[in-house]
Design an enzyme around this catalytic site. Structure first.
Site, PDB file in Angstrom:
ATOM      1  CG  ASP A  32      -1.939   1.091   1.222  1.00 46.25           C
ATOM      2  OD1 ASP A  32      -1.812   2.026   0.403  1.00 46.25           O
ATOM      3  OD2 ASP A  32      -2.865   1.031   2.048  1.00 46.25           O
ATOM      4  CB  THR A  58      -2.206   9.345 -12.412  1.00 45.69           C
ATOM      5  OG1 THR A  58      -3.286   8.408 -12.352  1.00 45.69           O
ATOM      6  CG2 THR A  58      -0.873   8.615 -12.332  1.00 45.69           C
ATOM      7  CG  ASP A  98       4.643  16.322 -19.229  1.00 41.02           C
ATOM      8  OD1 ASP A  98       3.936  17.313 -19.475  1.00 41.02           O
ATOM      9  OD2 ASP A  98       4.158  15.189 -19.043  1.00 41.02           O
ATOM     10  CE1 TYR A 121       0.777  12.779 -11.146  1.00 42.46           C
ATOM     11  CE2 TYR A 121       1.258  14.331 -12.915  1.00 42.46           C
ATOM     12  CZ  TYR A 121       1.305  13.052 -12.409  1.00 42.46           C
ATOM     13  OH  TYR A 121       1.881  12.047 -13.140  1.00 42.46           O
ATOM     14  CD1 TRP A 146       1.153  14.874 -22.539  1.00 44.64           C
ATOM     15  CD2 TRP A 146       0.584  15.080 -24.690  1.00 44.64           C
ATOM     16  NE1 TRP A 146       1.026  16.216 -22.804  1.00 44.64           N
ATOM     17  CE2 TRP A 146       0.673  16.381 -24.112  1.00 44.64           C
ATOM     18  CE3 TRP A 146       0.245  14.954 -26.039  1.00 44.64           C
ATOM     19  CZ2 TRP A 146       0.430  17.540 -24.842  1.00 44.64           C
ATOM     20  CZ3 TRP A 146       0.007  16.123 -26.759  1.00 44.64           C
ATOM     21  CH2 TRP A 146       0.092  17.399 -26.172  1.00 44.64           C
TER      22      TRP A 146
END
Length: 280
Positions: A32, A58, A98, A121, A146
């Site tokens: 975890d 994310t 990025d 983030y 991406w």
């Protein structure tokens, strides 16, 4: 090569599983990331020859309200992993983004450029990079951008879903980057891990697809591959506000990765055709 991978169901973990089915993949129940000590314990128990962290928080927009959680998962946990790997004298490979850059200008960002993230983030990922470096062991930080695949939620799957409902879309065309196939990232990481086990390479690298394109250009290519008649109108990012600010320039300079490991940027267009074919 005895490989331990943190992550089990995400885009990158799925791609790694396809390329390295014999690796040990740890899901949330096994390790975890909100409890970093469990990650270090898992490494000590498995005694692998290398570790890849393919797990992360994310949810870029939600991170604005959950920065503490994002930082635990994206920074504190990788730091614990890196220290465990340093203690065991094994290489640790960590995937970053990025989004650690502020995204101005038009030149591709180099690994040595200073980071200055625009959002929570990005801050959590930048903190993770710092924690990995501070551990002092053999490591590679691989920044990418991406990411797309036939697995999970990403720009390609989102565009194909929208194409079922609409024949015209407004898509941002002043954010520029390199779409990157998850399978290519997986293959790069495996090649890097093998080299690092042999004592070669290490540090911070960039890996992203070529050629650079806007989100609108990427969308047009998706619809061309799928044969769907969807008209794409380019709009500025300012016309599509999001909770978290995104960088306009996500171009990444990948030359050091090629120099150290012989890994070249993938042509995202070729892999996109395969991904789309599997989805439509």
């Amino acid at each position: 090569m005895s490989l331990l991978v943190f992550g089990s169901t995400g885009q990158l973990a799925a791609a790694l599983r396809s390329s390295a089915p014999d690796a040990l993949f740890l899901n949330r129940e096994a390790a975890d990331l909100t409890k970093p000590d469990t990650c270090a314990a898992a490494i000590h128990a498995a005694q692998p020859s290398a570790v890849i962290n393919a797990a992360a928080y994310t949810a870029v927009d939600r991170a604005e309200e959950e920065e503490a959680l994002a930082t635990t998962i994206n920074a504190t946990a990788p730091g614990a992993m890196a220290r465990a790997c340093a203690d065991a004298s094994i290489p640790f490979l960590h995937v970053s983004t990025d989004y650690v850059f502020e995204g101005s200008g038009q030149h591709p960002w180099r690994p040595e450029d200073p980071v200055s993230p625009l959002n929570a983030y990005g801050r959590s990922k930048a903190a993770g990079e710092a924690a990995v470096r501070a551990a002092g062991g053999a490591h590679a930080i691989l920044r990418t951008s991406w990411v797309f695949s036939a697995t999970g939620r990403n720009f390609v799957t989102a565009m194909l879903e929208l194409a079922q409902k609409r024949d015209q879309l407004n898509v941002v065309d002043d954010q520029i980057g390199g779409p990157t196939p998850a399978c290519a990232i997986a293959q790069a990481l495996l090649k890097m891990a093998e080299a690092m086990i042999a004592g070669q390479g290490g540090g911070t690298y960039h890996f992203a697809g070529a050629p650079f394109v806007s989100w609108a250009g990427f969308a047009r290519e998706i619809f061309a591959c799928s044969g769907q008649n969807v008209a794409v109108s380019g709009i500025p990012a300012s016309a599509y506000p999001t909770t978290a600010q995104r960088p306009l320039n996500s171009r990444l300079d990948c030359t050091s990765l090629e120099a150290d490991f012989g890994i070249q940027p993938p042509d995202w267009r070729a892999k996109l055709a395969e991904v789309v074919e599997g989805l439509v």
